[in-house]
Scaffold this motif. Structure first.
Motif: not given
Length: 160
Positions: A48-60, A62-65, A68-75
């Motif tokens: 579910e796209p709750t703020r807590a889930n989205l933060h968790a996905v973001s943090l996981q 960023m820890q793995r990749e 700056d992973v999101f900028a690299r993907r957008l670039i």
């Protein structure tokens, strides 16, 4: 001619998407959203796209990749498509802002959308009615603290 990229940073409910939408409508730039990347990742995990889930996905992620992973993907997406001008809504971390600046140099601008009244931002979120948005002012304040803790948004804003 190098791609022109405008990164849009601001707190929740400030109007980042509205600025990117305006640039799209008025100038024809492509609009991308860092938040859409995270929401898509959560959906693929059947979360579910709750703020807590989205933060968790973001943090996981960023820890793995890397932070700056999101900028690299957008670039990569921008370069794959060869767009001339892009507005990126939701540049959150100084690492992402730095990745855009390192890649695009003077063709990158970071703009801060500021709404000083937290009450107005909370009201905008309530009107948006997204599952990720807070239902109470206390939850709103806690989400703000979490955004700062995890993404250092104040540092990103200072770069704009």
């Amino acid at each position: 001619m190098p791609t022109k990229v405008v990164g849009v940073v601001g707190r929740n409910g400030a109007g980042k998407d509205a600025v990117a939408d305006y640039l799209h409508d008025a100038c024809g730039v492509v609009k991308l959203s860092a938040g859409d990347l995270v929401r898509d990742m959560a959906a693929r995990k059947h979360l579910e796209p709750t703020r807590a889930n989205l933060h968790a996905v973001s943090l996981q992620t960023m820890q793995r990749e890397g932070r700056d992973v999101f900028a690299r993907r957008l670039i990569a997406d921008i370069e794959d498509h060869g767009w001339a001008a892009v507005a990126v809504s939701g540049v959150r971390s100084p690492h992402d802002a730095g990745a855009f600046k390192d890649y695009y140099g003077d063709s990158f601008r970071l703009v801060h959308v500021r709404v000083g009244d937290p009450g107005l931002r909370f009201q905008r979120l309530r009107e948006r009615e997204a599952s990720r948005d807070p239902e109470s002012r206390a939850t709103f304040r806690e989400q703000e603290r979490q955004e700062e803790k995890h993404f250092q948004i104040s540092r990103t804003i200072a770069l704009a």
